[in-house]
Design a protein around this motif. Sequence first.
Motif, PDB file in Angstrom:
ATOM      1  N   ILE A  32      -4.188   1.312  -3.635  1.00 23.31           N
ATOM      2  CA  ILE A  32      -4.614  -0.103  -3.742  1.00 23.31           C
ATOM      3  C   ILE A  32      -5.257  -0.581  -2.436  1.00 23.31           C
ATOM      4  CG2 ILE A  32      -2.891  -0.691  -5.520  1.00 23.31           C
ATOM      5  CD1 ILE A  32      -1.375  -2.236  -3.220  1.00 23.31           C
ATOM      6  N   GLY A  33      -5.429   0.345  -1.497  1.00 22.76           N
ATOM      7  CA  GLY A  33      -5.907  -0.003  -0.154  1.00 22.76           C
ATOM      8  C   GLY A  33      -7.325  -0.545  -0.103  1.00 22.76           C
ATOM      9  N   TYR A  34      -8.107  -0.332  -1.160  1.00 24.34           N
ATOM     10  CA  TYR A  34      -9.500  -0.803  -1.202  1.00 24.34           C
ATOM     11  C   TYR A  34      -9.583  -2.290  -1.560  1.00 24.34           C
ATOM     12  CZ  TYR A  34      -8.640  -0.685  -6.156  1.00 24.34           C
ATOM     13  OH  TYR A  34      -8.081  -0.922  -7.382  1.00 24.34           O
ATOM     14  N   VAL A  94       0.850  -1.194   0.000  1.00 18.57           N
ATOM     15  CA  VAL A  94       0.000   0.000   0.000  1.00 18.57           C
ATOM     16  C   VAL A  94       0.889   1.248   0.000  1.00 18.57           C
ATOM     17  CG1 VAL A  94      -1.719   1.331   1.310  1.00 18.57           C
ATOM     18  CG2 VAL A  94      -1.911  -1.171   1.167  1.00 18.57           C
ATOM     19  N   ALA A  95       1.969   1.207   0.799  1.00 17.93           N
ATOM     20  CA  ALA A  95       2.848   2.383   0.943  1.00 17.93           C
ATOM     21  C   ALA A  95       3.625   2.670  -0.338  1.00 17.93           C
ATOM     22  CB  ALA A  95       3.810   2.174   2.110  1.00 17.93           C
ATOM     23  N   VAL A  96       4.167   1.635  -0.975  1.00 16.69           N
ATOM     24  CA  VAL A  96       4.956   1.904  -2.183  1.00 16.69           C
ATOM     25  C   VAL A  96       4.030   2.397  -3.301  1.00 16.69           C
ATOM     26  CG1 VAL A  96       5.036  -0.422  -3.237  1.00 16.69           C
ATOM     27  CG2 VAL A  96       6.949   1.130  -3.548  1.00 16.69           C
ATOM     28  N   ALA A  97       2.829   1.859  -3.367  1.00 18.63           N
ATOM     29  CA  ALA A  97       1.870   2.325  -4.379  1.00 18.63           C
ATOM     30  C   ALA A  97       1.518   3.795  -4.127  1.00 18.63           C
ATOM     31  CB  ALA A  97       0.615   1.461  -4.359  1.00 18.63           C
ATOM     32  N   GLN A  98       1.263   4.098  -2.861  1.00 16.42           N
ATOM     33  CA  GLN A  98       0.916   5.462  -2.461  1.00 16.42           C
ATOM     34  C   GLN A  98       2.008   6.449  -2.852  1.00 16.42           C
ATOM     35  OE1 GLN A  98      -2.043   5.629  -0.220  1.00 16.42           O
ATOM     36  NE2 GLN A  98      -2.017   7.589  -1.287  1.00 16.42           N
TER      37      GLN A  98
END
Length: 153
Positions: A63-65, A53-57
């Motif tokens: 992608i947290g959903y 989630v963090a690297v995507a953010q």
Amino acid sequence: MVTKVLMVCLGNICRSPLAEGLLQSKVDPQKVWVDSAGTAGYHVGNRPDERSVAVAQKYGLDIGYQRSRKLNAKDLETFDIIYAMDKSNYSDIVALAKNEAEIKKVGLLLEETELGVKEVPDPYYGGEDGFEQVYRFIDQACEAIAQRLQNDQ
Ligand code: 4NP
């Protein structure tokens, strides 16, 4: 016609959620449907790993959903293209195939790239660096896939 693409890893919490989110961000949702699943059911119903989630953010992708689900034999009927993150995932997917046509749908994600690396390393037991590299590998593959799908349509 909508092309349905499935991204598959072991737990569906680290690599394939990134692949789902990345490919989705690069295609026309009217033309390409993207989903992901895991060959194992360890994390069914869970959010992606916080490190994914963090690297995507960091790159502006949410992608947290997403929620983990387990791959099933019906997926090999439903989806047109199925990408495995590593060779072990590939074998587990192919083991569910009912015929040659289903086997032909399955490939290794990084074979879409010129990276010369065939497998997306499993980052689960590693540190943050692993997730950064995994993100970059998957991003390159999804870029190539998005372009190919656009040219095919
Ligand atoms: P993924 O990573 O297959 O990329 O989602 C893993 C997630 C969980 C486990 C292994 C790999 N696990 O052993 O729980």
